[in-house]
Design an enzyme around this catalytic site. Structure first.
Site, PDB file in Angstrom:
ATOM      1  N   TYR A  40      12.097  19.715  10.942  1.00 16.76           N
ATOM      2  CA  TYR A  40      11.857  18.316  10.620  1.00 16.76           C
ATOM      3  C   TYR A  40      11.172  17.571  11.759  1.00 16.76           C
ATOM      4  O   TYR A  40      10.607  16.492  11.534  1.00 16.76           O
ATOM      5  CB  TYR A  40      13.167  17.590  10.278  1.00 16.76           C
ATOM      6  CG  TYR A  40      13.922  18.133   9.093  1.00 16.76           C
ATOM      7  CD1 TYR A  40      13.369  19.116   8.255  1.00 16.76           C
ATOM      8  CD2 TYR A  40      15.196  17.679   8.804  1.00 16.76           C
ATOM      9  CE1 TYR A  40      14.086  19.608   7.180  1.00 16.76           C
ATOM     10  CE2 TYR A  40      15.913  18.166   7.726  1.00 16.76           C
ATOM     11  CZ  TYR A  40      15.364  19.146   6.918  1.00 16.76           C
ATOM     12  OH  TYR A  40      16.075  19.632   5.862  1.00 16.76           O
ATOM     13  N   HIS A  98      17.669  28.354   8.145  1.00 17.38           N
ATOM     14  CA  HIS A  98      16.991  27.471   7.191  1.00 17.38           C
ATOM     15  C   HIS A  98      16.447  28.228   5.978  1.00 17.38           C
ATOM     16  O   HIS A  98      16.545  27.756   4.842  1.00 17.38           O
ATOM     17  CB  HIS A  98      15.862  26.733   7.917  1.00 17.38           C
ATOM     18  CG  HIS A  98      15.495  25.436   7.296  1.00 17.38           C
ATOM     19  ND1 HIS A  98      14.958  24.396   8.007  1.00 17.38           N
ATOM     20  CD2 HIS A  98      15.584  24.974   6.018  1.00 17.38           C
ATOM     21  CE1 HIS A  98      14.728  23.369   7.215  1.00 17.38           C
ATOM     22  NE2 HIS A  98      15.104  23.705   5.992  1.00 17.38           N
TER      23      HIS A  98
END
Length: 267
Positions: A40, A98
């Site tokens: 992010y 992730h």
């Protein structure tokens, strides 16, 4: 089993001052679970927002995730140290893989054992995975054993209900965390959700969130609006009837939003 605070506050696509103000608004509203990730690009701002808030770090359940290009043993541990440095904390409450390694480039045994080593070093209170299929979950449990992985964070919303994967994880003792619960805003235009919302003096987003809670899932909605942040939290006071849950079940159309070219073969 550890209870992941629900709802969490998602930070995907949020940056800079907008991100910081949103996180502080969420914490002020009562959220105690903040979700970020290496990919992010906002871990530093998340850490700053937490430090600038009135909520002590030990009261916050902080999640970050290791990106798929940092899964090799040695590199994974180094990437976690970088994340902790950016976040300004000595540990995260939950550390996730992730995505599974694309095409199995890094063996799951290698990166899950590296993840466990980070936990054993005290840098992650809990560990888990994200975007793992049923086959991946079984393989992961075979490597680490039952009860080691806290959650599998996957896409779940009324148009992708992921029932088989959810049931499989729950049967194996793994909590499911639902991301993109509002289907990037599509739920707001849904006539079924609008009708149910009208009966609860609510909005369609709140109905989607209440539906996720009724299924026993954790979720991490995101917003930059203080009003929406508060209304998303209020959704968890809504109780849906069996008939309403059945109407929402009919909305499932297998519509997957997060499906990059490195995604696994979904099962």
């Amino acid at each position: 089993m550890t209870r992941i605070p629900n709802p969490g506050f998602g930070t995907f696509r949020l940056k800079d001052e907008v991100l910081k103000e949103s996180v502080k608004s969420a914490l002020a509203a009562g959220y105690r679970h903040i979700d970020t990730a290496q990919m992010y690009g906002n871990e530093a701002e998340v850490g700053e927002a937490i430090r600038e808030s009135a909520v002590p770090r030990e009261e916050i359940f902080l999640t970050t995730k290791v990106w798929h290009d940092r899964l090799r043993p040695g590199d994974l541990e180094a990437s976690v140290d970088e994340s902790l440095d950016r976040l300004g904390t000595s540990y995260v409450d939950l550390l996730l893989i992730h995505w599974p390694s694309p095409d199995g480039e890094v063996q799951m045994d290698d990166y899950l054992n590296a993840l466990k080593a980070v936990q054993d070093a005290g840098k992650a209170t809990h560990i888990g995975v994200s975007n793992f299929t049923r086959a991946h979950i079984d393989q992961a449990i075979g490597i680490l054993g039952e009860g080691t992985l806290l959650t599998n964070q996957v896409e779940v919303h009324p148009y992708l209900q992921n029932r088989e994967l959810v049931a499989h994880c729950q049967a194996r003792g793994i909590q499911v965390t639902a991301y993109m619960p509002l289907a990037v805003g599509k739920v707001m235009q849904d006539e079924t959700l609008k009708a149910i919302a009208a009966d609860h003096d609510a909005n369609p987003a709140q109905i989607a969130l209440a539906w996720i809670q009724a299924r026993g899932l954790v979720t991490i909605p995101s917003s930059t609006s203080a009003g929406h942040i508060q209304s998303n939290l209020a959704a968890f006071d809504i109780t849906l009837s069996d008939e309403e849950m059945a109407r929402i079940a009919e909305l499932d159309r297998g519509e997957r939003i997060a499906d990059p070219d490195f995604a696994p073969a979904w099962d």
